[in-house]
Design a protein around this motif. Structure first.
Motif, PDB file in Angstrom:
ATOM      1  N   LEU A  30      22.494  37.313  80.147  1.00 52.51           N
ATOM      2  CA  LEU A  30      21.986  38.440  79.492  1.00 52.51           C
ATOM      3  C   LEU A  30      22.511  39.736  79.691  1.00 52.51           C
ATOM      4  O   LEU A  30      22.556  40.472  78.682  1.00 52.51           O
ATOM      5  CB  LEU A  30      20.451  38.256  79.624  1.00 52.51           C
ATOM      6  CG  LEU A  30      19.789  37.075  79.033  1.00 52.51           C
ATOM      7  CD1 LEU A  30      18.365  36.910  79.385  1.00 52.51           C
ATOM      8  CD2 LEU A  30      19.964  36.883  77.588  1.00 52.51           C
ATOM      9  N   GLU A  33      25.847  39.950  78.154  1.00 48.91           N
ATOM     10  CA  GLU A  33      25.708  40.179  76.671  1.00 48.91           C
ATOM     11  C   GLU A  33      25.007  41.549  76.200  1.00 48.91           C
ATOM     12  O   GLU A  33      24.913  41.739  74.948  1.00 48.91           O
ATOM     13  CB  GLU A  33      24.951  39.146  75.966  1.00 48.91           C
ATOM     14  CG  GLU A  33      25.713  37.718  76.320  1.00 48.91           C
ATOM     15  CD  GLU A  33      26.804  37.873  75.465  1.00 48.91           C
ATOM     16  OE1 GLU A  33      27.029  37.858  74.095  1.00 48.91           O
ATOM     17  OE2 GLU A  33      28.093  37.221  76.078  1.00 48.91           O
ATOM     18  N   ARG A  35      21.970  42.373  76.682  1.00 49.10           N
ATOM     19  CA  ARG A  35      20.490  42.165  76.422  1.00 49.10           C
ATOM     20  C   ARG A  35      19.812  42.507  77.569  1.00 49.10           C
ATOM     21  O   ARG A  35      19.051  41.754  78.380  1.00 49.10           O
ATOM     22  CB  ARG A  35      20.136  40.657  75.929  1.00 49.10           C
ATOM     23  CG  ARG A  35      20.958  40.462  74.744  1.00 49.10           C
ATOM     24  CD  ARG A  35      20.344  41.180  73.501  1.00 49.10           C
ATOM     25  NE  ARG A  35      19.263  41.174  73.201  1.00 49.10           N
ATOM     26  CZ  ARG A  35      18.259  40.431  72.520  1.00 49.10           C
ATOM     27  NH1 ARG A  35      18.852  39.624  71.968  1.00 49.10           N
ATOM     28  NH2 ARG A  35      17.068  40.613  72.513  1.00 49.10           N
TER      29      ARG A  35
END
Length: 86
Positions: A30, A33, A35
């Protein structure tokens, strides 16, 4: 992502270690990415998973009346004494 210490990991059971490793992989993915909002939630889950082990470690380290874990240093002198020189 913040990893938990080796001492804390040593106090986790097999299933807890597997869960920690899985959460860690998801959190790192995450973060890669971008996020970070979801990675923060994964980090919270890791913290909750490690909390009992951290408390146990703190109790262990704060014991009173126990012998010290670290022994006094031992000094070895290999020099010849004055009696041996004569």
């Amino acid at each position: 992502m913040r990893p938990i210490s080796v001492q804390v990991r040593g106090l986790l059971g097999r299933e807890e270690i597997e869960r920690y490793n899985d959460l860690w992989e998801v959190g790192k993915f995450l973060e890669s990415e971008g996020r970070f909002d979801l990675a923060r939630k994964i980090q919270r889950e890791i913290d909750l998973l490690a909390e009992p082990a951290v408390e146990k470690l703190m109790r262990y380290e704060n014991r009173t009346g126990q012998a010290p874990v670290v022994a006094a240093p031992v000094i070895i002198d290999n020099r010849k004494s004055d009696k041996e020189n004569n």
